[in-house]
Design a protein around this motif. Structure first.
Motif, PDB file in Angstrom:
ATOM      1  N   PHE A  46      33.952 -18.216  60.844  1.00 34.43           N
ATOM      2  CA  PHE A  46      34.838 -17.396  61.667  1.00 34.43           C
ATOM      3  C   PHE A  46      36.075 -16.994  60.877  1.00 34.43           C
ATOM      4  N   GLU A  47      36.703 -15.942  61.307  1.00 32.83           N
ATOM      5  CA  GLU A  47      38.014 -15.523  60.811  1.00 32.83           C
ATOM      6  C   GLU A  47      38.787 -15.049  62.027  1.00 32.83           C
ATOM      7  N   LEU A  48      39.655 -15.914  62.526  1.00 28.78           N
ATOM      8  CA  LEU A  48      40.374 -15.668  63.774  1.00 28.78           C
ATOM      9  C   LEU A  48      41.844 -16.040  63.600  1.00 28.78           C
ATOM     10  N   THR A  49      42.656 -15.663  64.559  1.00 25.85           N
ATOM     11  CA  THR A  49      44.095 -15.921  64.501  1.00 25.85           C
ATOM     12  C   THR A  49      44.443 -17.105  65.394  1.00 25.85           C
ATOM     13  N   ILE A 138      35.637 -11.195  68.530  1.00 28.74           N
ATOM     14  CA  ILE A 138      35.106 -12.097  69.560  1.00 28.74           C
ATOM     15  C   ILE A 138      33.683 -11.702  69.934  1.00 28.74           C
ATOM     16  N   ALA A 139      33.406 -10.408  69.968  1.00 27.75           N
ATOM     17  CA  ALA A 139      32.052  -9.947  70.304  1.00 27.75           C
ATOM     18  C   ALA A 139      31.024 -10.418  69.282  1.00 27.75           C
ATOM     19  N   GLU A 140      31.459 -10.692  68.047  1.00 24.14           N
ATOM     20  CA  GLU A 140      30.541 -11.137  66.995  1.00 24.14           C
ATOM     21  C   GLU A 140      30.263 -12.638  67.025  1.00 24.14           C
ATOM     22  N   ILE A 141      30.995 -13.399  67.831  1.00 21.83           N
ATOM     23  CA  ILE A 141      30.849 -14.857  67.848  1.00 21.83           C
ATOM     24  C   ILE A 141      29.414 -15.316  68.124  1.00 21.83           C
ATOM     25  N   PRO A 142      28.707 -14.733  69.105  1.00 18.37           N
ATOM     26  CA  PRO A 142      27.334 -15.203  69.357  1.00 18.37           C
ATOM     27  C   PRO A 142      26.360 -14.941  68.208  1.00 18.37           C
ATOM     28  N   GLU A 143      26.762 -14.143  67.224  1.00 14.91           N
ATOM     29  CA  GLU A 143      25.901 -13.933  66.061  1.00 14.91           C
ATOM     30  C   GLU A 143      25.908 -15.160  65.149  1.00 14.91           C
ATOM     31  N   THR A 144      26.973 -15.959  65.240  1.00 10.83           N
ATOM     32  CA  THR A 144      27.111 -17.164  64.413  1.00 10.83           C
ATOM     33  C   THR A 144      26.872 -18.438  65.209  1.00 10.83           C
ATOM     34  N   ILE A 147      26.133 -19.444  71.535  1.00  8.61           N
ATOM     35  CA  ILE A 147      26.820 -19.476  72.824  1.00  8.61           C
ATOM     36  C   ILE A 147      26.633 -18.148  73.538  1.00  8.61           C
ATOM     37  N   TYR A 148      26.964 -18.172  74.815  1.00 10.77           N
ATOM     38  CA  TYR A 148      26.863 -16.979  75.653  1.00 10.77           C
ATOM     39  C   TYR A 148      28.166 -16.825  76.426  1.00 10.77           C
ATOM     40  N   PHE A 149      28.645 -15.601  76.573  1.00  4.99           N
ATOM     41  CA  PHE A 149      29.769 -15.350  77.471  1.00  4.99           C
ATOM     42  C   PHE A 149      29.665 -13.936  78.024  1.00  4.99           C
ATOM     43  N   MET A 163      35.504 -15.053  83.352  1.00  2.00           N
ATOM     44  CA  MET A 163      34.508 -15.099  82.288  1.00  2.00           C
ATOM     45  C   MET A 163      33.483 -16.186  82.581  1.00  2.00           C
ATOM     46  N   GLY A 164      32.203 -15.839  82.438  1.00  2.00           N
ATOM     47  CA  GLY A 164      31.145 -16.833  82.472  1.00  2.00           C
ATOM     48  C   GLY A 164      30.838 -17.200  81.025  1.00  2.00           C
ATOM     49  N   HIS A 165      30.588 -18.481  80.747  1.00  2.00           N
ATOM     50  CA  HIS A 165      30.383 -18.868  79.345  1.00  2.00           C
ATOM     51  C   HIS A 165      29.649 -20.187  79.204  1.00  2.00           C
ATOM     52  N   THR A 166      29.089 -20.395  78.026  1.00  2.00           N
ATOM     53  CA  THR A 166      28.476 -21.665  77.668  1.00  2.00           C
ATOM     54  C   THR A 166      29.549 -22.745  77.704  1.00  2.00           C
TER      55      THR A 166
END
Length: 199
Positions: A46-49, A138-144, A147-149, A163-166
């Motif tokens: 990941f690369e996040l703030t 954030i939209a790319e997170i499930p590629e790595t 999880i689901y949201f 938000m619904g999420h894992t």
């Protein structure tokens, strides 16, 4: 009272959407459980703030275990409960806590700015780091991560949606390889005992 054809169609649509949502949540949880068997099925990337405004990647936590939860600050129950469990785990680790980095990754970039996370995450434990990003990141997170949201419109929620999420808590080893996961509701004592065996 008899339902009109339109009402029947609307209720049918709502029911189908609810079933689809539950199925997607269960499927995401199943993927996490499957990944827990054998060699690391994936590595954290990941690369996040963070909530202080610093850009972070998994490399910043190299050599430490990462305890990762995906959620959102306006969550009414699952997220605060899980973060409270994480705080209890960190407290229970004592001196070993230095080898574990808890991360709260937001799946709600619209509301969860670094400033918003700075007012939320430290309420549980100042060792937890909140991470957020652009909607694209954030939209790319499930590629790595498995999880689901999903954004769910809800008039009474802040901003008109929730938000619904894992709800799994994920553990990554010091090389960022997936090591374990625990479902929502797993007691802090159980997670703590497992962590102590590993670290």
């Amino acid at each position: 009272m008899r339902l009109t054809l339109v009402q029947k169609i609307l209720w049918g649509t709502v029911g189908a959407a609810a079933l689809a949502f539950v199925w997607l949540l269960l499927w995401a949880d199943y993927r996490v459980d499957q990944a827990a068997e054998g060699e690391p099925a994936f590595r954290a990337a990941f690369e996040l703030t963070d909530h202080t405004g610093v850009v972070r990647t998994q490399s910043d936590y190299e050599g430490r275990w990462m305890l990762v939860f995906f959620g959102f600050a306006n969550c009414p129950d699952i997220c605060p409960t899980t973060l409270s469990e994480v705080a209890a785990i960190m407290e229970g680790l004592g001196d070993d806590a230095a080898s574990v980095q808890p991360l709260f990754v937001s799946i709600d970039p619209e509301r969860d700015t670094p400033e918003a996370l700075a007012g939320f995450v430290p309420l549980f434990d100042d060792r937890i780091i909140g991470l957020t990003g652009t909607p694209e990141q954030i939209a790319e997170i499930p590629e790595t991560f498995p999880i689901y949201f999903e954004r769910i419109e809800e008039a009474g929620a802040p901003g008109g949606y929730t938000m619904g999420h894992t709800s799994h808590l994920l553990l990554f080893d010091p090389e960022a390889g997936f090591a374990a996961s625990w479902p929502y509701g797993a007691p802090a004592e159980e997670i703590l005992a497992d962590l102590r065996k590993r670290i």
